[in-house]
Design an enzyme around this catalytic site. Structure first.
Site: not given
Ligand code: AKB
Length: 340
Positions: A11, A14, A155
């Site tokens: 990555g 990024g 996530y």
């Molecule tokens: C997101 O907003 O997904 C990232 C994080 C806080 O991990 N910046």
């Protein structure tokens, strides 16, 4: 063939990769190999020894890199961020979880082949937390690593599970296997807050409103902020994020008491961010346009985190508080960047 010892960054193109390559490149003493789905920006190319364009899901490509290089240290930065992952949750799971599994296997094999553990640094996130409601959030103050680990986003689930996968590779193999070469992954994770870089604008995250306000103001572009003015989460300036990754990578293993560490620097509200930005760019056209889904995500994240374990175990100490981050890093660098 003699393989060359290198640092491997996934990555790499990024936000964090950009800052990390620039910082490692300053020293010039480490050979860097990168992997990203897109070609690297021209300004970074001369700092890396070899750039691979491809996916962390391509195990044949990982095998090729394994055959050619002796990887001592991995920064596994490739991931789909929180907002993007909500739109494509199964793709997020493929990239964030299966991709990380591929990299852990890669590190295990690297460690086996050169006989030393490979240090594997993993940027986790405040998204691993799921604070139940605003009252609990206000009452709790600084959240510790083992509190509220019930993420609400794909996530967050991916990041939390990958911390555990890393722990498995680092500990389970070592304890349960009779193999002398087991436990070849020295996994270390840092739970980042929102990161703000003067050099790049993130994409697909939910903490993105802060960098987007600043970059839009500097570019004299209108911007509608998607969270309420009173929204408050922890943030950090990118140079401190990069230093945190390097300090954690360098820390003596015996000093580490945790797999994943909180780190934070300041936690302004969106309104406070807008106020300092307006002082620097009085013509900024920032309005408020709430996005309920994204607001729900940041509301589930802590308003602040307790990073005392990182400070104690590996000397984490951010240089930039809220005022310094804006006055000495963000505003002057962004001003120069868009002026040119
Ligand atoms: C997101 O907003 O997904 C990232 C994080 C806080 O991990 N910046």
């Amino acid at each position: 063939m003699i393989r060359k010892p290198v640092v491997f960054i996934t990555g790499a193109g990024g936000e964090i990769g950009h800052g990390l390559i620039a910082r490692l490149g300053q020293g010039g003493d480490r050979r860097i190999v990168t992997l990203d789905v897109n070609p690297l920006e021209g300004s970074l190319r001369h700092l890396v020894d070899r750039e691979f364009t491809g996916s962390i899901l391509d195990t044949a490509l990982l095998e090729r890199i394994l055959a050619e290089y002796e990887v001592e240290l991995v920064f596994h930065l490739a991931a789909l961020l929180s907002t993007r992952s909500e739109f494509t949750p199964t793709t997020a799971h493929h990239v964030n979880v299966e991709g990380t599994l591929n990299l852990l296997e890669f590190a295990q094999k690297e460690g086996e082949s050169h006989g030393r553990p490979v240090v594997f640094v993993y940027p986790s996130s405040i998204a691993v937390y799921g604070v139940p409601d605003t009252e609990v959030r206000a009452r709790t103050g600084k959240v510790q690593e083992d509190q509220f680990t019930h993420p609400t986003t794909m996530y967050g689930c991916n990041k939390l599970y990958c911390e555990e996968l890393g722990r498995y590779y680092a500990r389970h193999y070592k304890q349960l296997s009779a193999e002398p070469l087991a436990g070849r992954v020295d996994f270390r994770a840092v739970r980042f807050p929102g990161l703000i870089s003067a050099m790049t604008v993130p994409s697909g995250g939910t903490s993105d409103y802060a960098p987007e306000i600043i970059h839009a103001a500097a570019k004299r572009e209108p911007y509608a902020c998607f969270v309420r003015p009173d929204t408050r989460i922890p943030f950090m300036a990118m140079p401190d994020g990069v230093e945190a990754l390097l300090a954690l990578a360098e820390a003596p293993r015996e000093q580490l008491t945790r797999t994943a560490y909180n780190v934070a620097a300041f936690n302004p509200s969106a309104r406070e961010i807008l106020d300092v930005v307006k002082q620097a760019f009085p013509d900024a056209q920032i309005t408020w346009k709430n996005d309920a889904k994204r607001q729900g995500i940041v509301d589930s994240w802590p308003g602040d985190v307790d990073d005392s374990a990182a400070r104690r175990d590996w000397g984490f100490s951010p240089r930039y508080d809220f005022v310094r981050a804006f006055e000495e890093y963000l505003i002057p660098t962004i001003r120069r960047r868009y002026a040119s």
